[in-house]
Design a protein around this motif. Structure first.
Motif, PDB file in Angstrom:
ATOM      1  N   VAL A 439      23.756  45.291  76.537  1.00  0.00           N
ATOM      2  CA  VAL A 439      23.413  45.089  74.879  1.00  0.00           C
ATOM      3  C   VAL A 439      24.261  46.215  74.352  1.00  0.00           C
ATOM      4  N   LEU A 440      24.911  45.884  73.325  1.00  0.00           N
ATOM      5  CA  LEU A 440      25.358  46.921  72.491  1.00  0.00           C
ATOM      6  C   LEU A 440      25.012  46.693  70.922  1.00  0.00           C
ATOM      7  N   SER A 441      24.564  47.926  70.529  1.00  0.00           N
ATOM      8  CA  SER A 441      24.062  48.073  69.379  1.00  0.00           C
ATOM      9  C   SER A 441      24.867  48.864  68.628  1.00  0.00           C
ATOM     10  N   VAL A 442      25.341  48.361  67.136  1.00  0.00           N
ATOM     11  CA  VAL A 442      26.340  49.274  66.292  1.00  0.00           C
ATOM     12  C   VAL A 442      25.555  49.439  64.977  1.00  0.00           C
ATOM     13  N   LEU A 443      25.222  50.680  64.649  1.00  0.00           N
ATOM     14  CA  LEU A 443      24.762  50.882  63.337  1.00  0.00           C
ATOM     15  C   LEU A 443      26.152  51.047  62.491  1.00  0.00           C
ATOM     16  N   GLU A 444      26.323  50.059  61.463  1.00  0.00           N
ATOM     17  CA  GLU A 444      27.430  50.004  60.508  1.00  0.00           C
ATOM     18  C   GLU A 444      26.848  50.469  59.218  1.00  0.00           C
ATOM     19  N   ALA A 445      27.127  51.574  58.893  1.00  0.00           N
ATOM     20  CA  ALA A 445      26.634  52.342  57.565  1.00  0.00           C
ATOM     21  C   ALA A 445      27.485  52.823  56.921  1.00  0.00           C
ATOM     22  N   SER A 446      28.742  51.787  56.684  1.00  0.00           N
ATOM     23  CA  SER A 446      29.743  52.194  55.660  1.00  0.00           C
ATOM     24  C   SER A 446      29.261  52.080  54.184  1.00  0.00           C
ATOM     25  N   PRO A 447      29.915  52.601  53.158  1.00  0.00           N
ATOM     26  CA  PRO A 447      29.425  52.444  51.880  1.00  0.00           C
ATOM     27  C   PRO A 447      29.440  50.957  51.274  1.00  0.00           C
ATOM     28  N   LYS A 448      28.490  50.369  50.774  1.00  0.00           N
ATOM     29  CA  LYS A 448      28.647  49.025  50.292  1.00  0.00           C
ATOM     30  C   LYS A 448      28.659  48.880  48.733  1.00  0.00           C
ATOM     31  N   ASN A 449      29.490  47.897  48.568  1.00  0.00           N
ATOM     32  CA  ASN A 449      29.715  47.512  47.077  1.00  0.00           C
ATOM     33  C   ASN A 449      29.388  46.213  46.830  1.00  0.00           C
ATOM     34  N   GLU A 450      28.645  45.456  47.757  1.00  0.00           N
ATOM     35  CA  GLU A 450      28.211  44.031  47.678  1.00  0.00           C
ATOM     36  C   GLU A 450      27.323  44.104  48.727  1.00  0.00           C
ATOM     37  N   PRO A 451      26.008  42.892  48.575  1.00  0.00           N
ATOM     38  CA  PRO A 451      25.126  42.880  49.598  1.00  0.00           C
ATOM     39  C   PRO A 451      26.007  42.229  50.844  1.00  0.00           C
ATOM     40  N   ILE A 452      25.517  42.779  52.076  1.00  0.00           N
ATOM     41  CA  ILE A 452      26.083  42.041  53.258  1.00  0.00           C
ATOM     42  C   ILE A 452      25.053  42.083  54.250  1.00  0.00           C
ATOM     43  N   GLY A 453      25.140  41.500  55.250  1.00  0.00           N
ATOM     44  CA  GLY A 453      23.990  41.465  56.310  1.00  0.00           C
ATOM     45  C   GLY A 453      23.161  40.543  56.331  1.00  0.00           C
ATOM     46  N   ILE A 454      23.147  39.492  57.319  1.00  0.00           N
ATOM     47  CA  ILE A 454      22.190  38.627  57.820  1.00  0.00           C
ATOM     48  C   ILE A 454      21.934  38.495  59.266  1.00  0.00           C
ATOM     49  N   VAL A 455      20.638  38.923  59.592  1.00  0.00           N
ATOM     50  CA  VAL A 455      20.484  38.895  61.108  1.00  0.00           C
ATOM     51  C   VAL A 455      21.092  38.009  61.958  1.00  0.00           C
ATOM     52  N   GLU A 456      20.916  36.716  61.419  1.00  0.00           N
ATOM     53  CA  GLU A 456      21.248  35.736  62.329  1.00  0.00           C
ATOM     54  C   GLU A 456      22.883  35.877  62.793  1.00  0.00           C
ATOM     55  N   ASP A 457      23.619  36.262  61.753  1.00  0.00           N
ATOM     56  CA  ASP A 457      25.119  36.317  61.845  1.00  0.00           C
ATOM     57  C   ASP A 457      25.516  37.975  62.740  1.00  0.00           C
ATOM     58  N   ASP A 458      24.410  38.711  62.637  1.00  0.00           N
ATOM     59  CA  ASP A 458      24.547  40.014  63.180  1.00  0.00           C
ATOM     60  C   ASP A 458      24.148  40.333  64.655  1.00  0.00           C
ATOM     61  N   ILE A 459      23.704  39.373  65.183  1.00  0.00           N
ATOM     62  CA  ILE A 459      23.318  39.417  66.495  1.00  0.00           C
ATOM     63  C   ILE A 459      23.924  38.201  67.118  1.00  0.00           C
ATOM     64  N   GLU A 460      24.861  38.333  68.266  1.00  0.00           N
ATOM     65  CA  GLU A 460      25.669  37.401  68.718  1.00  0.00           C
ATOM     66  C   GLU A 460      26.049  37.735  70.456  1.00  0.00           C
ATOM     67  N   VAL A 461      26.078  36.612  71.069  1.00  0.00           N
ATOM     68  CA  VAL A 461      26.389  36.494  72.467  1.00  0.00           C
ATOM     69  C   VAL A 461      27.783  36.417  72.717  1.00  0.00           C
ATOM     70  N   PHE A 462      28.455  37.103  73.794  1.00  0.00           N
ATOM     71  CA  PHE A 462      29.856  37.127  74.130  1.00  0.00           C
ATOM     72  C   PHE A 462      29.868  36.958  75.684  1.00  0.00           C
TER      73      PHE A 462
END
Length: 490
Positions: A439-462
């Motif tokens: 499992v690889l977990s990444v905190l993506e904490a860049s500055p935001k100027n628009e809403p982003i992030g849906i959990v269903e799109d942010d957890i993926e299998v490869f």
């Protein structure tokens, strides 16, 4: 000697041939509708062929049926690859074996078009090659089966049709019971079907019977399962003998109730329907074909929530189903990975809802906070280990042997596929710990100027290749760096 024009056989052969051709066009597409339609049409064509004797035209139909049946297996192979099903290669192996075993002594085996087809199947290595075979089948023309040879048998010095309605002892025919489809509450059954325990569902079954055995008055369809106590959860079906001549399409509806929920990590309930006539004395044999297995999921996330967020729970179900399609995964590793993902899913949902992580959060702070939040969960607790050695390096965290690698991205918003540069490191830890999951977990904490992030799109299998090994990497992104929502409108 040829019989008189047989319009019934002609119509059966013509309609089933048209149905095969119509379904063939989309059999390789992503939708399974045409593929299921093709399998059904193959059964219809098989029934027509079974009632005619040898002959030039009849053998052309047999050659075509042999080819289209093998192609249906190849189409199933492509669908299995597309859906990442477990051991998809078995369909290609089956098709090649059937092609190699095509009986050379049969009259229809010399058909030039069949010979070309069998050679094409023997050389298939990639699913992309199936389009060429599909085009070959589309161009396969057949004559009309209007004057059909009927089966004959010896009688004194002459010959009479084997199926003589005035005969007291007609030749025993083979009966095929084909399972065509299952519907649950009016929707076609899928590979995995979710039924809430304690809730009643309508289960509809559709079967096709080629010939009704003489002397039989009813056909029974009964569920079979490993645990006898589960047998009564699904309905049994009984069909009385229909009027007229076959083939018959029979449909029945009953109530299905899963009485007991199972744990999130356990296998789904599996049921197999068996078919039985009450009398088969006058039947040569009964062949049961078609998809008659039902996999029913009985986890109850309302009674036992995984993350506390219903949308995340539903997505984790789909992740678990993907794990089940990968061969060679140990069930304990799957269960432990899902517990770990339940914790990460909870963190991801909280981070989106409450803005837990500020812009530019460091990796050390993220590791500290993630470790604390994961250990607060009763199903993780002390089993979460920090910095154990593996593969000559130091992992960030492990949970019951499953490595969890933590990273931070503070420059720009990225998605799971964008973090492949970390896959080799995560895979090395997994292999070093004797696992095929990481499992690889990444905190993506860049500055935001628009809403982003849906959990269903942010957890993926490869599926990641590491040397000759295949390691499954799950990427779980935790979003941070959100301003107050009111700032988006400024």
């Amino acid at each position: 000697m040829k019989n008189e024009p047989n319009f019934e056989t002609f119509h059966q052969a013509f309609s089933s041939r048209i149905e095969v051709n119509a379904a063939l066009d989309g059999a390789l597409d992503a939708s399974v509708q045409d593929f299921e339609r093709l399998k059904k049409a193959c059964l219809e064509l098989e029934t027509t062929i079974s009632i005619v004797d040898k002959g030039d035209v009849e053998d052309q139909y047999r050659a075509y049926h042999a080819a289209i049946t093998i192609f249906a297996i190849l189409a199933e192979w492509k669908h299995a690859i597309r859906n990442a099903e477990q051991d998809a290669q078995r369909f290609l192996n089956s098709a090649k074996l059937k092609a190699s075993e095509a009986e050379k002594s049969s009259a229809f085996s010399a058909d030039e078009r069949l010979t070309i087809f069998l050679d094409q199947v023997a050389g298939v290595k990639s699913a992309n090659e199936l389009d060429v075979i599909q085009d070959h089948l589309k161009q396969w023309s057949l004559p009309l089966l209007l004057f059909a040879n009927l089966p004959l048998k010896g009688f004194g010095d002459g010959r009479i049709p084997a199926w003589n309605r005035n005969s007291e002892e007609p030749e025993k025919l083979k009966t095929t019971v084909a399972f065509l489809k299952f519907d649950i509450d009016g929707e076609p059954a899928q590979q995995w079907n979710y039924l809430k325990p304690g809730t009643s569902y309508d289960l509809t079954i559709e079967v096709r019977v080629s010939h009704w055995p003489k002397g039989a008055s009813s056909l029974s369809l009964k569920p079979v399962t490993v645990d006898i106590r589960e047998k009564d959860w699904l309905p049994s079906f009984s069909f009385e003998k229909p009027e007229g001549d076959g083939p018959f399409i029979l449909t029945g509806t009953g109530r299905a109730v899963l009485e007991i929920a199972h744990s999130f990590g356990s296998r789904p309930y599996e049921f197999l329907y068996a078919a039985e006539f009450d009398d088969t004395t006058h039947c040569r044999d009964v062949a049961i074909v078609g998809h008659r297995r039902l996999l029913l999921e009985g986890s109850d996330v309302n009674a036992n929530p995984l993350t506390g967020f219903s949308n995340v729970d539903r997505h984790l179900f789909s992740i678990r189903d993907k794990f089940r399609t990968f061969p060679g995964l140990h069930s304990d590793d799957v269960a432990n990975t899902m517990i770990l993902l339940s914790g990460l899913g909870n963190i991801a949902a909280q981070a989106l809802r409450d803005g837990l992580f500020e812009v530019g959060t460091s990796e050390s702070i993220y590791q500290k906070e993630a470790t604390k939040m994961l250990r607060n969960r009763s199903d993780i607790g002390e089993d979460l280990q920090g910095h154990p050695a593996a593969a000559g390096g130091i992992t960030d965290l492990t949970f019951r042997g499953i490595p969890l690698e933590l990273k931070v991205e503070n420059k720009k918003a990225l998605f799971p596929k964008d973090f492949k540069k970390y896959f080799n490191q995560t895979a090395a830890y997994a292999i070093g710990l004797g696992k095929r999951l990481g499992v690889l977990s990444v905190l993506e904490a860049s500055p935001k100027n628009e809403p982003i992030g849906i959990v269903e799109d942010d957890i993926e299998v490869f599926m990641h290749s590491s040397g000759q090994s295949q390691v499954i990497i799950v990427v779980a992104i935790i979003r941070g760096g959100f301003p107050k929502p009111s700032t988006y409108s400024r």
